[in-house]
Design a protein around this motif. Structure first.
Motif, PDB file in Angstrom:
ATOM      1  N   PHE A   1      39.671  41.246  60.733  1.00 34.62           N
ATOM      2  CA  PHE A   1      39.139  40.761  62.002  1.00 34.62           C
ATOM      3  C   PHE A   1      38.428  39.416  61.895  1.00 34.62           C
ATOM      4  O   PHE A   1      37.872  38.923  62.873  1.00 34.62           O
ATOM      5  CB  PHE A   1      38.177  41.799  62.607  1.00 34.62           C
ATOM      6  N   GLY A   2      38.413  38.850  60.716  1.00 37.96           N
ATOM      7  CA  GLY A   2      37.767  37.557  60.536  1.00 37.96           C
ATOM      8  C   GLY A   2      36.254  37.598  60.669  1.00 37.96           C
ATOM      9  O   GLY A   2      35.635  36.578  60.966  1.00 37.96           O
ATOM     10  N   GLU A   3      35.663  38.781  60.453  1.00 38.65           N
ATOM     11  CA  GLU A   3      34.209  38.867  60.530  1.00 38.65           C
ATOM     12  C   GLU A   3      33.616  38.088  59.366  1.00 38.65           C
ATOM     13  O   GLU A   3      34.202  37.995  58.293  1.00 38.65           O
ATOM     14  CB  GLU A   3      33.757  40.327  60.537  1.00 38.65           C
ATOM     15  N   GLU A   4      32.460  37.515  59.593  1.00 33.72           N
ATOM     16  CA  GLU A   4      31.890  36.588  58.636  1.00 33.72           C
ATOM     17  C   GLU A   4      31.056  37.286  57.564  1.00 33.72           C
ATOM     18  O   GLU A   4      30.408  38.283  57.823  1.00 33.72           O
ATOM     19  CB  GLU A   4      31.021  35.566  59.366  1.00 33.72           C
ATOM     20  N   PHE A   5      31.102  36.684  56.392  1.00 34.56           N
ATOM     21  CA  PHE A   5      30.254  37.110  55.286  1.00 34.56           C
ATOM     22  C   PHE A   5      28.855  36.534  55.491  1.00 34.56           C
ATOM     23  O   PHE A   5      28.696  35.431  55.984  1.00 34.56           O
ATOM     24  CB  PHE A   5      30.831  36.584  53.965  1.00 34.56           C
ATOM     25  N   SER A   6      27.847  37.314  55.121  1.00 33.42           N
ATOM     26  CA  SER A   6      26.485  36.770  55.093  1.00 33.42           C
ATOM     27  C   SER A   6      25.745  37.400  53.914  1.00 33.42           C
ATOM     28  O   SER A   6      26.052  38.510  53.490  1.00 33.42           O
ATOM     29  CB  SER A   6      25.749  37.040  56.402  1.00 33.42           C
ATOM     30  N   TRP A   7      24.782  36.669  53.406  1.00 32.70           N
ATOM     31  CA  TRP A   7      23.980  37.171  52.292  1.00 32.70           C
ATOM     32  C   TRP A   7      23.128  38.351  52.719  1.00 32.70           C
ATOM     33  O   TRP A   7      22.859  39.249  51.924  1.00 32.70           O
ATOM     34  CB  TRP A   7      23.133  36.046  51.706  1.00 32.70           C
ATOM     35  N   VAL A   8      22.725  38.364  53.970  1.00 33.40           N
ATOM     36  CA  VAL A   8      21.933  39.488  54.471  1.00 33.40           C
ATOM     37  C   VAL A   8      22.773  40.771  54.441  1.00 33.40           C
ATOM     38  O   VAL A   8      22.297  41.826  54.021  1.00 33.40           O
ATOM     39  CB  VAL A   8      21.405  39.203  55.892  1.00 33.40           C
ATOM     40  N   ARG A   9      24.027  40.678  54.857  1.00 34.52           N
ATOM     41  CA  ARG A   9      24.912  41.847  54.807  1.00 34.52           C
ATOM     42  C   ARG A   9      25.136  42.306  53.370  1.00 34.52           C
ATOM     43  O   ARG A   9      25.160  43.507  53.087  1.00 34.52           O
ATOM     44  CB  ARG A   9      26.256  41.531  55.458  1.00 34.52           C
TER      45      ARG A   9
END
Length: 125
Positions: free
Chosen positions: A94-102
């Motif tokens: 789905f092209g969801e974004e990576f984040s350091w918080v996740r």
């Protein structure tokens, strides 16, 4: 016995991931969201909603079987592995974004599961 519990958790993880993916695909296909009969019909017209329902039914029965043999604390924690497993899948599909918080949240979940499992392995103090 231990192999069966591990297999059961993998099966539970598979059912949970299937359910989440089914809901996501159904939600995307039924846009725009509206609280009316037309929206419900749009949702019902898309097969992914049935994958989601089967995923939840499969997860329910797998969870009930696991609880007969696995200790509740680590079992409940491990049942949330789908939160961690679905993140990279959602990024790919789905092209969801990576984040350091996740990533930190996923590591915290995994750490909690490991702590509960280690505590269970040592038994009562």
């Amino acid at each position: 016995m231990r192999r069966g519990i591990v297999f059961g958790f993998l099966l539970l993880l598979g059912f949970d991931i299937a359910a989440q993916l089914g809901f996501k695909y159904a939600a995307l296909a039924a846009e725009p969201l509206a609280a009316d009969a037309a929206w419900l019909l749009r949702v019902a017209a898309h097969p992914p909603i049935y994958v989601a329902m089967l995923g939840y039914v499969g997860a329910f029965f797998t969870w009930m079987a696991l609880l007969r043999h696995a200790p509740i604390g680590p079992a409940f924690a491990a049942s949330h592995l789908e939160v961690v497993a679905i993140m990279p899948i959602a990024m790919l599909l789905f092209g969801e974004e990576f984040s350091w918080v996740r990533l930190c949240g996923a590591l915290a979940i995994l750490g909690g599961i490991l702590c509960l499992a280690a505590d269970e392995a040592h038994g009562p103090a």
